[in-house]
Design a protein around this motif. Structure first.
Motif, short mmCIF file in Angstrom:
data_model
loop_
_atom_site.label_atom_id
_atom_site.label_comp_id
_atom_site.label_asym_id
_atom_site.label_seq_id
_atom_site.Cartn_x
_atom_site.Cartn_y
_atom_site.Cartn_z
N ARG A 39 -11.37 27.08 38.13
CA ARG A 39 -10.49 28.21 37.80
C ARG A 39 -9.28 27.76 37.01
N PHE A 40 -8.71 26.62 37.39
CA PHE A 40 -7.54 26.12 36.66
C PHE A 40 -7.91 25.75 35.22
N LEU A 41 -9.08 25.11 35.04
CA LEU A 41 -9.48 24.72 33.69
C LEU A 41 -9.80 25.94 32.84
N LYS A 42 -10.36 26.98 33.42
CA LYS A 42 -10.63 28.20 32.67
C LYS A 42 -9.34 28.87 32.22
N GLN A 43 -8.28 28.72 33.00
CA GLN A 43 -6.99 29.28 32.63
C GLN A 43 -6.25 28.45 31.60
N GLY A 44 -6.83 27.30 31.21
CA GLY A 44 -6.20 26.44 30.21
C GLY A 44 -5.16 25.49 30.76
N ASP A 45 -5.16 25.24 32.06
CA ASP A 45 -4.19 24.34 32.67
C ASP A 45 -4.81 22.97 32.93
N GLU A 105 -17.58 18.97 33.43
CA GLU A 105 -17.48 18.45 32.07
C GLU A 105 -17.63 19.54 31.01
N GLU A 106 -18.22 20.70 31.37
CA GLU A 106 -18.33 21.79 30.41
C GLU A 106 -16.98 22.48 30.16
N LEU A 107 -16.08 22.38 31.11
CA LEU A 107 -14.78 23.06 31.00
C LEU A 107 -13.64 22.11 30.69
N GLY A 108 -13.76 20.84 31.05
CA GLY A 108 -12.65 19.91 30.85
C GLY A 108 -13.14 18.50 30.60
N PHE A 109 -12.20 17.65 30.30
CA PHE A 109 -12.49 16.24 30.01
C PHE A 109 -11.48 15.38 30.75
N ILE A 110 -11.79 14.10 30.85
CA ILE A 110 -10.90 13.16 31.54
C ILE A 110 -9.78 12.78 30.58
N GLU A 111 -8.59 13.27 30.87
CA GLU A 111 -7.43 12.94 30.03
C GLU A 111 -6.79 11.63 30.46
N SER A 112 -6.78 11.36 31.74
CA SER A 112 -6.24 10.11 32.28
C SER A 112 -7.26 9.53 33.25
N ASN A 113 -7.72 8.33 32.96
CA ASN A 113 -8.74 7.70 33.80
C ASN A 113 -8.21 7.43 35.20
N PRO A 114 -9.11 7.33 36.18
CA PRO A 114 -8.65 7.06 37.56
C PRO A 114 -7.90 5.75 37.66
N LYS A 115 -6.78 5.80 38.38
CA LYS A 115 -5.98 4.59 38.59
C LYS A 115 -5.37 4.66 39.98
N GLN A 116 -5.17 3.47 40.55
CA GLN A 116 -4.63 3.36 41.90
C GLN A 116 -3.11 3.47 41.86
N LYS A 176 -10.34 24.37 26.29
CA LYS A 176 -9.68 25.51 25.66
C LYS A 176 -8.17 25.33 25.70
N LYS A 177 -7.53 25.86 24.68
CA LYS A 177 -6.09 25.89 24.69
C LYS A 177 -5.58 27.03 25.56
N LYS A 178 -4.34 26.91 25.95
CA LYS A 178 -3.75 27.92 26.83
C LYS A 178 -3.73 29.29 26.16
N THR A 179 -3.43 29.33 24.86
CA THR A 179 -3.38 30.61 24.16
C THR A 179 -4.75 31.26 24.10
#
Length: 283
Positions: free
Chosen positions: A174-180, A211-222, A235-238
């Motif tokens: 839901r968050f990714l569909k809203q562009g967040d 993966e259809e709605l978003g991508f990994i912007e920051s890889n996992p880190k400890q 998608k962009k927010k607009t």
């Protein structure tokens, strides 16, 4: 009476400060931006009312009472000549202020100063009320289409239950569909800190599911006892906001079309034309 010098926010008299040796020392006050106004008021007001008048004027000017963001119009323009622009944008040229005001009265428009820093100032003939309304509507539309990027956060545990995982994944979708953007945090407790690969696998699983709605912007880190990953939307927010408005309009139109006003049966019967009566044929 002690001399008055404007400093800080108010205009106060200079008071002597006594040093350690007992010798009075007059401290130099800090001057404020209203020093010129203070000097002018000293010449205008009487001596017995000088302190009160200067203090009120200093406070009024300190709060920005004389500064207005709106342009000057008509009689508020105080220059001998202006560069005039016509109602349709044509260049009239440099004319005296009186002539510009006469043209404004002739066209039943306002003379608005659009460039006060120019020499001479640039003024335009326009309907100032209509101009303010259109400017307010443009600013409203700009705020409406303005998108603020928000980072949502979702916290998981390495040994999360499958049903809880589905619920958390639904929130992420839901968050990714809203562009967040979504910040995924895996919290480790106790001996779970010795098994960071559990959290890494869980984050990879979640990233593959959305993966259809978003991508990994920051890889996992400890990060101490936590493992963090950030997902970004495709998608962009607009675009997401525009699609949400279209879907809302479609739902509203569907609700209105589902309940049409039925025409009464009596009116429908009266609306049908009566059949003409048959005339007997002559033998």
């Amino acid at each position: 009476m002690a001399p008055i010098v404007p400093y800080g926010r108010w205009s106060r008299p200079i008071r002597p400060a006594v040093d350690r040796g007992g010798v009075p020392v007059f401290q130099e006050p800090r001057l404020c931006p209203v020093r010129g106004i203070f000097d002018a008021l000293v010449r205008l007001v009487s001596r017995n009312r000088r302190y009160v008048a200067v203090r009120q004027a200093a406070a009024w000017c300190y709060r920005g009472g004389s500064i207005s963001a709106e342009p000057r119009i008509n009689d508020r323009i105080r220059v001998p000549e202006v560069r005039l622009v016509g109602p349709s944008g044509e260049q009239v040229g440099i004319v005296p202020l009186a002539k510009a005001l006469e043209l404004a009265q002739e066209y039943d428009l306002d003379l608005v100063e659009v460039a006060a820093t120019a020499r001479p100032p640039v003024c335009k003939l326009m309907d100032y009320g209509k101009f303010k309304y259109e400017s307010a509507m443009k600013a409203r539309e700009a705020r409406k289409n303005q998108a603020h990027t928000v980072i949502k956060e979702m916290k998981l545990r390495p040994k999360i239950d499958p049903h809880d995982y589905d619920t958390k994944k639904g929130h992420v979708v839901r968050f990714l569909k809203q562009g967040d953007k979504v910040k995924i945090t895996i919290m480790f407790r106790g001996r779970e800190q010795s098994r960071p690969e559990l959290g890494f696998r869980l984050l990879q699983r979640l990233a593959s599911d959305v993966e259809e709605l978003g991508f990994i912007e920051s890889n996992p880190k400890q990060d101490g006892r936590n493992m963090i990953m950030v997902l970004g939307p495709h998608k962009k927010k607009t675009e997401a906001m525009a699609e949400a408005r279209e879907a809302q309009a479609a739902r509203k139109a569907g609700r209105q079309g589902a309940t049409p006003d039925a025409e009464p049966a009596g009116e429908a019967a009266e609306a049908q034309p009566e059949a003409p009566a048959e005339t007997p044929s002559e033998a």
